[in-house]
Enzyme design. Structure first.
Site, PDB file in Angstrom:
ATOM      1  N   ASP A   1     -15.955  -1.441   4.908  1.00  0.00           N
ATOM      2  CA  ASP A   1     -14.884  -0.543   4.461  1.00  0.00           C
ATOM      3  C   ASP A   1     -14.724  -0.543   2.946  1.00  0.00           C
ATOM      4  OD1 ASP A   1     -13.832  -3.098   4.254  1.00  0.00           O
ATOM      5  OD2 ASP A   1     -11.787  -2.428   4.658  1.00  0.00           O
TER       6      ASP A   1
ATOM      7  N   ARG B   1       0.854  -1.196   0.000  1.00  0.00           N
ATOM      8  CA  ARG B   1       0.000   0.000   0.000  1.00  0.00           C
ATOM      9  C   ARG B   1       0.883   1.236   0.000  1.00  0.00           C
ATOM     10  NH1 ARG B   1      -4.497  -1.990   4.504  1.00  0.00           N
ATOM     11  NH2 ARG B   1      -5.000  -3.900   3.378  1.00  0.00           N
TER      12      ARG B   1
ATOM     13  N   SER C   1      -7.646  -1.214   0.954  1.00  0.00           N
ATOM     14  CA  SER C   1      -8.613  -1.459   2.018  1.00  0.00           C
ATOM     15  C   SER C   1      -9.340  -0.191   2.465  1.00  0.00           C
ATOM     16  CB  SER C   1      -7.891  -2.129   3.186  1.00  0.00           C
ATOM     17  OG  SER C   1      -8.829  -2.514   4.153  1.00  0.00           O
ATOM     18  N   HIS C   2      -9.155   0.178   3.718  1.00  0.00           N
ATOM     19  CA  HIS C   2      -9.872   1.304   4.307  1.00  0.00           C
ATOM     20  C   HIS C   2      -9.131   2.617   4.124  1.00  0.00           C
ATOM     21  CE1 HIS C   2      -6.968  -0.455   6.905  1.00  0.00           C
ATOM     22  NE2 HIS C   2      -6.831   0.716   7.485  1.00  0.00           N
TER      23      HIS C   2
ATOM     24  N   ASP D   1     -12.892  -2.068   0.735  1.00  0.00           N
ATOM     25  CA  ASP D   1     -12.869  -3.321  -0.031  1.00  0.00           C
ATOM     26  C   ASP D   1     -13.813  -4.380   0.531  1.00  0.00           C
ATOM     27  OD1 ASP D   1     -11.212  -3.633   2.228  1.00  0.00           O
ATOM     28  OD2 ASP D   1     -10.106  -5.256   1.281  1.00  0.00           O
TER      29      ASP D   1
ATOM     30  N   LYS E   1     -11.589 -12.002   5.783  1.00  0.00           N
ATOM     31  CA  LYS E   1     -12.662 -11.534   6.644  1.00  0.00           C
ATOM     32  C   LYS E   1     -13.761 -10.975   5.749  1.00  0.00           C
ATOM     33  CE  LYS E   1     -10.147  -7.262   7.674  1.00  0.00           C
ATOM     34  NZ  LYS E   1      -8.748  -7.396   7.305  1.00  0.00           N
TER      35      LYS E   1
ATOM     36  N   ASP F   1     -14.089  -5.987   3.494  1.00  0.00           N
ATOM     37  CA  ASP F   1     -13.792  -7.080   4.417  1.00  0.00           C
ATOM     38  C   ASP F   1     -13.984  -6.692   5.879  1.00  0.00           C
ATOM     39  OD1 ASP F   1     -11.584  -5.455   4.456  1.00  0.00           O
ATOM     40  OD2 ASP F   1     -10.115  -7.029   3.992  1.00  0.00           O
ATOM     41  N   ARG F   2     -14.061  -5.394   6.175  1.00  0.00           N
ATOM     42  CA  ARG F   2     -14.280  -4.984   7.577  1.00  0.00           C
ATOM     43  C   ARG F   2     -15.752  -4.702   7.824  1.00  0.00           C
ATOM     44  NH1 ARG F   2      -9.399  -1.221   9.672  1.00  0.00           N
ATOM     45  NH2 ARG F   2      -7.721  -2.493   8.833  1.00  0.00           N
TER      46      ARG F   2
ATOM     47  N   THR G   1      -1.473 -10.364  14.327  1.00  0.00           N
ATOM     48  CA  THR G   1      -2.332  -9.523  13.502  1.00  0.00           C
ATOM     49  C   THR G   1      -2.118  -9.863  12.032  1.00  0.00           C
ATOM     50  OG1 THR G   1      -2.336  -7.736  15.094  1.00  0.00           O
ATOM     51  CG2 THR G   1      -2.712  -7.125  12.800  1.00  0.00           C
TER      52      THR G   1
ATOM     53  N   SER H   1      -9.553  -5.221  14.667  1.00  0.00           N
ATOM     54  CA  SER H   1      -9.502  -4.214  13.606  1.00  0.00           C
ATOM     55  C   SER H   1     -10.735  -4.320  12.698  1.00  0.00           C
ATOM     56  CB  SER H   1      -8.219  -4.366  12.793  1.00  0.00           C
ATOM     57  OG  SER H   1      -8.109  -5.682  12.282  1.00  0.00           O
TER      58      SER H   1
ATOM     59  N   GLU I   1     -10.829 -10.188  14.426  1.00  0.00           N
ATOM     60  CA  GLU I   1      -9.775  -9.284  14.869  1.00  0.00           C
ATOM     61  C   GLU I   1     -10.404  -8.003  15.384  1.00  0.00           C
ATOM     62  OE1 GLU I   1      -5.891  -9.383  12.532  1.00  0.00           O
ATOM     63  OE2 GLU I   1      -7.419  -9.428  10.990  1.00  0.00           O
TER      64      GLU I   1
HETATM   65  C1  G16 Z   1      -5.420  -5.704   7.400  1.00  0.00           C
HETATM   66  C2  G16 Z   1      -5.289  -7.157   7.736  1.00  0.00           C
HETATM   67  C3  G16 Z   1      -5.848  -7.438   9.103  1.00  0.00           C
HETATM   68  C4  G16 Z   1      -5.210  -6.524  10.131  1.00  0.00           C
HETATM   69  C5  G16 Z   1      -5.386  -5.090   9.709  1.00  0.00           C
HETATM   70  C6  G16 Z   1      -4.683  -4.118  10.613  1.00  0.00           C
HETATM   71  O1  G16 Z   1      -6.765  -5.381   7.276  1.00  0.00           O
HETATM   72  O2  G16 Z   1      -5.953  -7.941   6.774  1.00  0.00           O
HETATM   73  O3  G16 Z   1      -5.640  -8.775   9.392  1.00  0.00           O
HETATM   74  O4  G16 Z   1      -5.770  -6.725  11.392  1.00  0.00           O
HETATM   75  O5  G16 Z   1      -4.853  -4.914   8.426  1.00  0.00           O
HETATM   76  O6  G16 Z   1      -3.321  -4.346  10.546  1.00  0.00           O
HETATM   77  P1  G16 Z   1      -2.299  -3.333  11.143  1.00  0.00           P
HETATM   78  O7  G16 Z   1      -2.638  -3.236  12.608  1.00  0.00           O
HETATM   79  O8  G16 Z   1      -0.969  -3.945  10.883  1.00  0.00           O
HETATM   80  O9  G16 Z   1      -2.505  -2.000  10.471  1.00  0.00           O
HETATM   81  P2  G16 Z   1      -7.296  -4.561   6.024  1.00  0.00           P
HETATM   82  O10 G16 Z   1      -8.773  -4.437   6.246  1.00  0.00           O
HETATM   83  O11 G16 Z   1      -6.571  -3.257   6.095  1.00  0.00           O
HETATM   84  O12 G16 Z   1      -6.916  -5.379   4.836  1.00  0.00           O
END
Ligand code: G16
Length: 558
Positions: free
Chosen positions: A283, A24, A118-119, A285, A384, A287-288, A352, A373, A371
């Protein structure tokens, strides 16, 4: 008909190391000459044997963000150059992350390239992202992401097929050279999957017998809008006013498509003001997820515990397949462990990153996981799944209503606390702080762990029972993941966790997690921040976060 493949010289870029979930960076970084090309080609070259990219079937799609159209053309050219046999692409390049995971599994694809940050906000001045998923539908394990990174460090040539611009806007199948490109409906397969998991008749029945029960789903102008619209409006027959921000926009309407109390404030405000019974958001994409009700916020840690508690009673998928085990990431509160203990199930604590659940699921040892998150999911796919969690909650509400247990989100939470006690949990995020200070803060703590100087020390009313830098030994493939976060556990079971995010694109993001357990019924309705204040004060004192980062207030509190 084979295509002409040009060999184009390139030079490596530094820093193409995939983070917690893919690469990212700012869009402008991806737009540099050959930056995206280098990473995509490294990804194709890292596709595990047997076969690698040659003859592979890849699922391609993303969250609708800025720069996806350009990235799709690059992927098509490099895939054809690498001898990929088929691309399955969501129309206009749209696929939610869970939908892509489902397609990889359903079509037994080799893997998938997901275009998402993602978000993280989108648009020309914000973020883009690319991540590779493997054949089980889940994020690539570290063995693959490390290989991608290694290749990016030495890449010298790109193999670019000379093909005309591909039309990703029209559903249908085309051939470029020997490669087939199937552009498919983005939502259809995912909706079918949801209908095979949940009892949609029971949900329709609930809304019919509770005509005043209102729900509001916020797509945050991310990818889930069309999926949510399809499920809630077309399938469940709810009014269109049950969905908001449901058009995917390249810049998410200028918003931050992260479903939490800070960034989904429009939803939160409307639920309170309009007295809406159930609110949910997903979010960028898809998944959240975030679940709220009138006067109630469900922490993601509680959410997964509650889903696990009701799974067999309320969700046909688990009636059929059983619940084989539960899991959470290390910083996630221990609420789900309590459910596992009561139900006599195995439970796991992983670092994580959703990728760590994949092996457990593939081995049939984990059915539901989550999680802190805002990630919740099950073994129906290997990502997720935001909308899955929302429909799981609606199924629980329909079941609890029918059993005359509870109907409001607030009452379902209280019922859970009465049975298990309450795990108060909060996360403080300090975004885009200077990396130097953040790293020094963590290094100091790591040093204190090594020297043993923290053990047994008392901070306020909290006496440290043990401290460590979390290490995970995968019980399936025996891989070891070290340095996954500083964990400080007190004698009363309270915990403080400090780690640096692996998903930021600028500077460092410090995450501070605090958890306190209570089985005192008088506290169950207490305000989280008030209940955790003494612990948070000590966490700040132990970490010296203010001194190292110069920040005295977090960017986001969840
Ligand atoms: C990603 C991962 C998750 C993780 C989150 C936060 O989510 O897929 O498993 O919990 O990042 O990670 P970090 O604390 O390292 O920022 P997503 O929704 O951003 O793909």
């Amino acid at each position: 008909m084979s295509v002409n493949v040009k060999t184009v010289p390139t030079t490596p870029y530094e820093g193409q190391k995939p983070g917690t979930s893919g690469l990212r960076k700012r869009v402008k970084v991806f737009q540099q000459e050959n930056y995206t090309e280098n990473f995509v080609q490294a990804t194709l070259q890292a596709i595990p044997e047997p076969g690698g990219a040659k003859g592979a079937t890849l699922v391609i799609g993303g969250d609708g963000r800025y720069y996806i159209p350009e990235a799709l053309q690059i992927i098509a050219k490099l895939s054809a150059g690498a001898g990929v046999s088929k691309l399955i692409v969501g129309q206009n390049g749209i696929l939610s992350t869970p939908a892509a995971s489902n397609l990889i599994r359903k079509f037994k694809a080799t893997g998938g390239i997901l275009l998402t940050a993602s978000h993280n906000p989108g648009g020309p001045n914000n973020d883009f992202g690319i991540k590779y998923n493997v054949s089980n539908g889940g994020p690539a394990p570290e063995s693959v992401t490390n290989k991608i990174y290694e290749i990016t460090k030495t890449i010298k040539e790109l193999y670019i097929a000379d093909i005309p611009k591909v039309d990703f806007t029209t559903i249908g199948s085309t051939k470029v050279g020997d490669m087939t490109i199937d552009v498919i409906d983005s939502t259809e397969d995912y909706v079918q999957l949801m209908k095979s998991i949940f009892d949609f008749d029971a949900l329709r029945e609930f809304f019919k017998s509770n005509p005043n029960y209102r729900i509001l789903f916020d797509g945050m102008n991310g990818v889930t809008g069309p999926y949510g619209y399809h499920l809630f409006v077309k399938e469940l027959g709810l009014p269109e006013s049950s969905v908001m921000n449901f058009k995917p926009l390249a810049d998410f309407g200028g918003g931050h498509p992260d479903p939490n109390l800070t960034y989904a404030h429009d939803l939160v405000e409307r639920v309170e003001k309009e007295g809406i019974d159930f609110g949910a958001a997903s979010d960028g994409d898809g998944d959240r997820n975030m679940i709220i009700g009138k006067g109630a916020f469900v922490t993601p840690s509680d959410s997964v515990a509650i889903i696990a508690h009701y799974a067999k009673a309320a969700i046909p998928y688990f009636q059929k397949n059983g619940v084989n085990g539960l899991a959470r990431s290390m910083p996630t509160s221990q609420a789900i462990d309590l459910v596992a203990k009561q139900q006599g199930l195995e439970h796991f604590e992983v670092p994580t990153g959703w990728k760590f659940f994949g092996n457990l699921m593939d081995a049939g040892r984990c059915s539901i996981c989550g999680e802190e998150s805002f990630g919740t999911g099950s073994d129906h796919i290997r990502e997720k799944d935001g909308l899955w969690a929302v429909i799981a909650w609606l199924s629980i509400i329909a079941y609890a209503n029918k059993q005359k247990l509870a109907t409001s989100v607030h009452d379902i939470l209280q019922l859970h606390y009465k049975q298990y006690g309450r795990n108060f949990f909060s996360r403080y995020d300090y975004e885009e702080v200077e990396s130097k200070g953040a790293n020094e803060m963590v290094e100091r703590l790591q040093g204190q762990i090594k020297s043993g100087e923290l053990k047994g020390k008392t901070f306020g009313n909290f006496k440290i029972a043990f401290v460590d830098d979390f290490e995970y030994n995968d019980p399936i493939d025996k891989s070891v993941s070290s340095n996954q976060g500083v964990r400080i556990v007190f004698e009363d079971g309270s915990r403080v966790i400090i780690r640096l995010s692996g998903t930021g694109s600028q500077g460092a993001t410090v995450r501070l997690y605090v958890e306190k357990y209570s089985n005192n019924a008088a506290e169950y309705d207490a305000d989280t921040q008030k209940a955790l204040k003494p612990l948070i004060d000590q966490a700040l004192a132990i970490s010296q976060l203010k001194e190292f980062t110069g920040r005295d207030t977090p960017t986001v509190i969840t």
